[in-house]
Write a protein that holds these residues in place. Structure first.
Motif, PDB file in Angstrom:
ATOM      1  N   VAL A  48     -34.316  17.769  25.298  1.00 49.72           N
ATOM      2  CA  VAL A  48     -35.436  16.822  25.348  1.00 49.72           C
ATOM      3  C   VAL A  48     -36.507  17.335  24.387  1.00 49.72           C
ATOM      4  CG1 VAL A  48     -35.069  15.935  27.676  1.00 49.72           C
ATOM      5  CG2 VAL A  48     -36.467  17.963  27.368  1.00 49.72           C
ATOM      6  N   LEU A  50     -39.992  15.513  24.021  1.00 46.89           N
ATOM      7  CA  LEU A  50     -41.367  15.272  24.483  1.00 46.89           C
ATOM      8  C   LEU A  50     -41.427  15.464  25.990  1.00 46.89           C
ATOM      9  CD1 LEU A  50     -42.208  12.019  22.474  1.00 46.89           C
ATOM     10  CD2 LEU A  50     -42.971  14.354  21.971  1.00 46.89           C
ATOM     11  N   SER A  51     -42.418  16.249  26.438  1.00 45.87           N
ATOM     12  CA  SER A  51     -42.474  16.531  27.870  1.00 45.87           C
ATOM     13  C   SER A  51     -43.870  17.001  28.272  1.00 45.87           C
ATOM     14  CB  SER A  51     -41.456  17.620  28.200  1.00 45.87           C
ATOM     15  OG  SER A  51     -41.521  17.959  29.553  1.00 45.87           O
ATOM     16  N   LYS A  52     -44.190  16.748  29.544  1.00 43.15           N
ATOM     17  CA  LYS A  52     -45.452  17.290  30.073  1.00 43.15           C
ATOM     18  C   LYS A  52     -45.346  18.803  30.224  1.00 43.15           C
ATOM     19  CE  LYS A  52     -46.963  13.298  32.690  1.00 43.15           C
ATOM     20  NZ  LYS A  52     -47.476  12.845  33.974  1.00 43.15           N
ATOM     21  N   SER A  53     -44.114  19.268  30.396  1.00 46.33           N
ATOM     22  CA  SER A  53     -43.853  20.683  30.636  1.00 46.33           C
ATOM     23  C   SER A  53     -43.222  21.312  29.413  1.00 46.33           C
ATOM     24  CB  SER A  53     -42.833  20.795  31.777  1.00 46.33           C
ATOM     25  OG  SER A  53     -43.371  21.417  32.882  1.00 46.33           O
ATOM     26  N   THR A  54     -43.870  22.296  28.847  1.00 49.25           N
ATOM     27  CA  THR A  54     -43.173  23.076  27.818  1.00 49.25           C
ATOM     28  C   THR A  54     -43.609  24.527  27.923  1.00 49.25           C
ATOM     29  OG1 THR A  54     -42.460  23.145  25.511  1.00 49.25           O
ATOM     30  CG2 THR A  54     -44.798  22.664  25.881  1.00 49.25           C
ATOM     31  N   VAL A  78     -48.145  14.070  26.413  1.00 51.03           N
ATOM     32  CA  VAL A  78     -46.958  14.932  26.411  1.00 51.03           C
ATOM     33  C   VAL A  78     -47.024  15.868  25.201  1.00 51.03           C
ATOM     34  CG1 VAL A  78     -45.385  13.367  27.650  1.00 51.03           C
ATOM     35  CG2 VAL A  78     -45.652  13.142  25.172  1.00 51.03           C
ATOM     36  N   MET A  81     -41.727  19.829  22.186  1.00 57.19           N
ATOM     37  CA  MET A  81     -41.102  20.979  22.848  1.00 57.19           C
ATOM     38  C   MET A  81     -41.314  22.285  22.079  1.00 57.19           C
ATOM     39  SD  MET A  81     -39.599  21.556  25.624  1.00 57.19           S
ATOM     40  CE  MET A  81     -39.306  19.858  26.094  1.00 57.19           C
ATOM     41  N   MET A  84     -37.407  25.016  25.882  1.00 56.55           N
ATOM     42  CA  MET A  84     -36.998  24.297  27.093  1.00 56.55           C
ATOM     43  C   MET A  84     -36.886  25.207  28.316  1.00 56.55           C
ATOM     44  SD  MET A  84     -34.396  21.273  25.880  1.00 56.55           S
ATOM     45  CE  MET A  84     -33.948  20.862  27.559  1.00 56.55           C
ATOM     46  N   HIS A  87     -37.286  23.445  31.699  1.00 52.41           N
ATOM     47  CA  HIS A  87     -36.163  22.544  31.965  1.00 52.41           C
ATOM     48  C   HIS A  87     -34.894  23.338  32.317  1.00 52.41           C
ATOM     49  CE1 HIS A  87     -39.069  20.393  29.508  1.00 52.41           C
ATOM     50  NE2 HIS A  87     -38.639  19.284  30.094  1.00 52.41           N
ATOM     51  N   SER A 103     -31.497  23.464  21.081  1.00 55.91           N
ATOM     52  CA  SER A 103     -32.782  22.835  21.382  1.00 55.91           C
ATOM     53  C   SER A 103     -33.778  22.943  20.220  1.00 55.91           C
ATOM     54  CB  SER A 103     -33.345  23.506  22.646  1.00 55.91           C
ATOM     55  OG  SER A 103     -34.676  23.164  22.847  1.00 55.91           O
ATOM     56  N   ASN A 263     -48.911  21.207  34.987  1.00 58.88           N
ATOM     57  CA  ASN A 263     -47.843  21.040  33.998  1.00 58.88           C
ATOM     58  C   ASN A 263     -46.519  21.675  34.440  1.00 58.88           C
ATOM     59  OD1 ASN A 263     -49.441  19.655  32.188  1.00 58.88           O
ATOM     60  ND2 ASN A 263     -50.148  21.514  31.166  1.00 58.88           N
TER      61      ASN A 263
END
Ligand code: AMP
Ligand code: MG
Length: 315
Positions: A48, A50-54, A78, A81, A84, A87, A103, A263
């Motif tokens: 992935v 784009l994420s709120k969590s990186t 967002v 990355m 990850m 994730h 990734s 986050n």
């Protein structure tokens, strides 16, 4: 600056034989590594972006980020990355216990990092995470991936190595393991550059104070994490760790690092429920590994579309 004198930056000319040899070697090395992990029963997870969590990448002693790339989508903020890790931790806790991901990471490194020869602002990690694994298990996996790749290249791609003028040694396994504190004591603050020049084979370095998700032994204060340092001045190619899985420790370390807990909500919720499995893993920088194999002067030489800090190309 070294980065500006690279060949292969002119994308209006056919590629040189060198550049094509590098791409052939990269193709085969990725195949060898992927096949090895598939044979061991790993799940191949797609990345992935784009994420709120990186990964906060902080406080890593190697941290040199000029800017975090954040965008708004569907009314939510967002990040691109940076790794990850979050994730991976969530995924190995929910089902597939052995995973790997190729990734892509976006890290807007400071422009002066162009001159290190090791930094890009877009690169790809070969990431591995295994539930209930320990440091030694991950050492074994990457040692196999690295030596098998090198053996393959020597055996089947000797013509490409010749084009590149590269003599490639098969490293001795198991790689030696050193504590960061002993290296720092012996070689000073720039121990990484020193040991990368002195040692003839890759070495593991353990015990590096850094991000909240790496496991810190509450009794000894020892960090159960590790970097792999390549010889010939190529430096760090892998970072990894056994991971924190207990809610209290994770929450305390997030606070210590001044990070926004919202986050990392899923990670924390899983930990609170006792569902976050202990795991260990690591990420290998593919471009840095290939740069070492082919003997590149700058890591951007292995990219078809170079991503050198400070330089935004036409394509
Ligand atoms: P990290 O967990 O931040 O150490 O990143 C994992 C691996 O990715 C490193 O050991 C490097 O091999 C690679 N890497 C990290 N940052 C960069 C960069 N700016 N350019 C190229 N490779 C990188
Ligand atoms: Mg690192």
């Amino acid at each position: 600056m070294r980065g500006l004198m690279l060949e292969g930056l002119d994308l209006r000319k056919p590629m040189s034989g060198r550049k094509i040899a590098i791409l052939r070697i990269q193709t085969e090395v990725l195949r060898v590594m992927v096949e090895r992990l598939l044979e061991k029963g790993f799940y191949w997870i797609l990345p992935v972006i784009l994420s709120k969590s990186t990964d906060p990448l902080w406080p890593d002693p190697e941290f040199s980020i000029e800017k975090k790339v954040e965008v708004e989508i569907y009314g939510e903020k967002v990040s691109a990355m940076q790794s990850m890790i979050v994730h991976k931790r969530v995924l190995v806790s929910l089902g597939p216990e052995k995973i790997f991901i190729l990734s892509p990471n976006i890290r807007i490194e400071r422009r002066d990092r162009a001159a290190t020869g090791r930094h890009l602002y877009e690169f790809t990690q070969f990431e591995v995470e295994v539930a209930y694994a320990k440091m030694q298990d991950i050492f074994g996996i990457y040692e196999e991936l690295i030596t098998e790749s090198i053996k393959y290249v020597r055996k089947h791609l000797s013509r490409e190595l010749e084009v590149l003028g590269r003599e490639l040694k098969i490293p001795q396994t198991p790689f030696k393991v050193y504590k960061r504190s002993e290296l720092e004591e012996k070689y000073g603050a720039s121990w990484q550059d020193e040991v990368s020049r002195i040692f003839e084979d890759p070495i593991w370095v353990t015990g590096i104070p850094r991000e909240f998700y790496d496991y810190e032994d509450p009794e000894t204060g020892e960090w159960r994490n590790y970097d792999l340092i390549l010889p010939e001045g190529y430096g760090e190619v892998i970072s990894g760790a056994e991971r924190e899985y207990e809610y209290e420790k994770l929450a305390k370390k997030l606070e210590r690092d001044g990070l926004d807990k919202s986050n990392y909500k899923i990670l924390l919720d899983l930990a609170k429920e006792g569902l976050l499995k202990p795991s260990a893993g690591a990420g290998l920088g593919i471009e840095r590994f290939i740069a070492y194999i082919v003997g590149a002067r700058h890591v951007a030489e292995v990219q078809p579309f170079p991503r050198i800090p400070g330089i935004v190309p036409e394509i």
